[in-house]
Design a protein around this motif. Structure first.
Motif, PDB file in Angstrom:
ATOM      1  N   CYS A 100       0.833  -1.197   0.000  1.00  0.00           N
ATOM      2  CA  CYS A 100       0.000   0.000   0.000  1.00  0.00           C
ATOM      3  C   CYS A 100       0.871   1.252   0.000  1.00  0.00           C
ATOM      4  O   CYS A 100       1.773   1.381   0.836  1.00  0.00           O
ATOM      5  CB  CYS A 100      -0.924  -0.018   1.216  1.00  0.00           C
ATOM      6  N   CYS A 103      -0.141   3.263   3.610  1.00  0.00           N
ATOM      7  CA  CYS A 103       0.225   2.763   4.941  1.00  0.00           C
ATOM      8  C   CYS A 103       1.401   1.783   4.877  1.00  0.00           C
ATOM      9  O   CYS A 103       1.881   1.329   5.911  1.00  0.00           O
ATOM     10  CB  CYS A 103      -0.982   2.118   5.627  1.00  0.00           C
ATOM     11  N   CYS A 121      -4.305  -0.491  -0.038  1.00  0.00           N
ATOM     12  CA  CYS A 121      -5.117  -1.540   0.578  1.00  0.00           C
ATOM     13  C   CYS A 121      -6.563  -1.053   0.655  1.00  0.00           C
ATOM     14  O   CYS A 121      -6.831   0.139   0.476  1.00  0.00           O
ATOM     15  CB  CYS A 121      -4.555  -1.893   1.958  1.00  0.00           C
ATOM     16  N   CYS A 124      -7.194   1.959   3.136  1.00  0.00           N
ATOM     17  CA  CYS A 124      -6.755   3.287   2.696  1.00  0.00           C
ATOM     18  C   CYS A 124      -7.554   3.754   1.492  1.00  0.00           C
ATOM     19  O   CYS A 124      -7.900   4.929   1.404  1.00  0.00           O
ATOM     20  CB  CYS A 124      -5.270   3.259   2.351  1.00  0.00           C
TER      21      CYS A 124
HETATM   22 ZN   LIG Z   1      -3.102   1.062   3.244  1.00  0.00          ZN
END
Ligand SMILES: [Zn+2]
Length: 129
Positions: A100, A103, A121, A124
């Protein structure tokens, strides 16, 4: 140096190669779609120039305008999709694919199977509005 890379690697080399070839295929198809939409829009442009502008009885008038705006909208979305594919391919080649961008946690393989061009992901991606 720890084994962090290995810890976050959720994709096997084979899975990554498979997703890469899907992205390459999608990239080709998307480019083709874009060139078709661009030539569609070109022809709309031409038919509008050729057609008498003030003919209210022209049954093609509103239809063309509608199709033109539809095509413009689709073209915009398709171009975004193409840039998503290109960025995913860059991530694959750069070795950061499947992580991701927000994050830095691994993106579940199941998500990548559905959307190989994902760079975020689910958590997010759903936060972005
Ligand atoms: Zn993420």
């Amino acid at each position: 140096m720890t084994t962090t890379a290995e810890d976050t690697a959720t994709l096997s080399t084979r899975q990554r190669a498979k997703l890469r070839s899907r992205l390459v295929d999608d990239h080709k198809a998307t480019e083709l779609l874009i060139s078709r939409l661009v030539s569609d829009l070109d022809s709309f442009q031409h038919s509008r120039q050729d057609a008498p502008v003030d003919d209210e009885h022209d049954p093609e008038g509103p239809t063309l305008a509608f199709e033109r705006s539809q095509s413009t909208a689709i073209l915009g979305q398709t171009r975004i999709h193409l840039s998503q594919i290109e960025s995913a391919l860059e991530h694959i080649d750069g070795g950061t694919y499947g992580v991701c961008v927000t994050c830095h946690k691994p993106i579940p393989v199941a998500r990548l199977e559905v959307r190989p061009y994902s760079t975020q992901c689910v958590g997010c991606a759903s936060k972005v509005r």
